[in-house]
Design an enzyme around this catalytic site. Sequence first.
Site, PDB file in Angstrom:
ATOM      1  N   PRO A  81       0.810  -1.226   0.000  1.00  0.00           N
ATOM      2  CA  PRO A  81       0.000   0.000   0.000  1.00  0.00           C
ATOM      3  C   PRO A  81       0.839   1.270   0.000  1.00  0.00           C
ATOM      4  O   PRO A  81       0.885   2.004   0.972  1.00  0.00           O
ATOM      5  CB  PRO A  81      -0.830  -0.142   1.277  1.00  0.00           C
ATOM      6  CG  PRO A  81       0.019  -0.981   2.181  1.00  0.00           C
ATOM      7  CD  PRO A  81       0.739  -1.939   1.287  1.00  0.00           C
ATOM      8  N   CYS A  82       1.519   1.516  -1.124  1.00  0.00           N
ATOM      9  CA  CYS A  82       2.308   2.741  -1.254  1.00  0.00           C
ATOM     10  C   CYS A  82       1.453   3.953  -1.572  1.00  0.00           C
ATOM     11  O   CYS A  82       1.867   5.080  -1.332  1.00  0.00           O
ATOM     12  CB  CYS A  82       3.349   2.587  -2.366  1.00  0.00           C
ATOM     13  SG  CYS A  82       4.607   1.350  -2.035  1.00  0.00           S
TER      14      CYS A  82
END
Length: 407
Positions: A81-82
Amino acid sequence: MREQFKVLDIFAGAGGFSLGFKMAGGTVVGGIEIDKWAGETLAYNHPDSQIVIRDIQTISDEEAIRIFKSNKPNIIIGGPPCQGFSVCRQGTGDAKDPRNTLFQEFIRFGRIFEPDLMIMENVPNLVKIKTQNEQAVIEIIKKELIDLGYHVDYSILNATDYGIPQIRRRLFIVASKVKITHPFPPPTHTIASQTQLSFWEHSLLSCPTLWDAISDLPNLEAGEGAEEMSYSKPPQTDYQKRLRVNCKLLYNHKAMNHTKRMVERFTSMSWGDSCSNVPYHLRPRRRNSEKIADHIYDQNNRRLHPSRPCHTLPASFYANFVHPHSNRNFTAREGARIQSFPDHYVFMGKPTVVSHKLLAREGRENEKFLCQYNQIGNAVPPLLAKQIAHHLFQQLSNSKDDFKKAV
């Protein structure tokens, strides 16, 4: 002897990414997912895989090696989850630097297992984001993977180009130990009409529409349906046949309960209309009030055209779209069809939950899980993942054969 591709899916969610790799002939040796309900979905549908439902940051290098010792992966896939850039380690540094996010765990697992392939999925906007020092985030990610000894390519793919009835653009980053000349599969489908096609595009198939995907599912009104039920009609399209396979039962096809007023709102809508198009007295009200809200979210509760692909399914798609013909939102199964999950894939946990913001406000963090809709909306479409995997398997095998000949 056919090369064996052993896949480990980290940040796996409900398993759409790994399911596609399995469909392409890979062996899913394991998955790691922090969310309890998504992890249960992953485990239920991949019973022969080693599924770990934990925060990946709590798994040491030594434990990771021990867990997957008997089935060491040579392919690692995942969607760290960048995109939110909100998981800064120790709360310091540049929040937009991927090295301060869970992306670093993706790199760590690459360092542990040294797989032949690493494939990362994320939002397209990642290619535009820069850090506080004006460094392009995508270039930082590339360098981190190159430093591990990989050749790195990336591209933004649209699901409709591969026969999935959903306009869904996603970034895919492919890191390979052996240089792959063409890492991304060419399009197989198009949403253009025959008169709009160029000469070379005439070989492309027409992408299925929303109605091509869901028209065979039992007709439901608000509150109808069940977590397990029988089909009411045979498949109507090739896409439906492909996803029904040999299923005898249908899962997760339960329509949401709507108030009489909301059903009236939906009844007033034509294709393409949203809350901003309905009569004033049927517009959404302010929270805990009888007064009409001042601001209307134009994207909420839009009735979709049956003869077009669906808009992108977000994690909360239960509130985004209205069925083309029934006066209700989509069921989880309809969303799963649009995402190209086969009907035998069962989603665990509750269909919906109260908002995570409300849970946090009330101190109920222990109830914060990904519901069925969240799991489906967050997933990589399995049929897209399958085409990526199949193409990479062929490219990797060809590249290795060329390398052996050269030696």
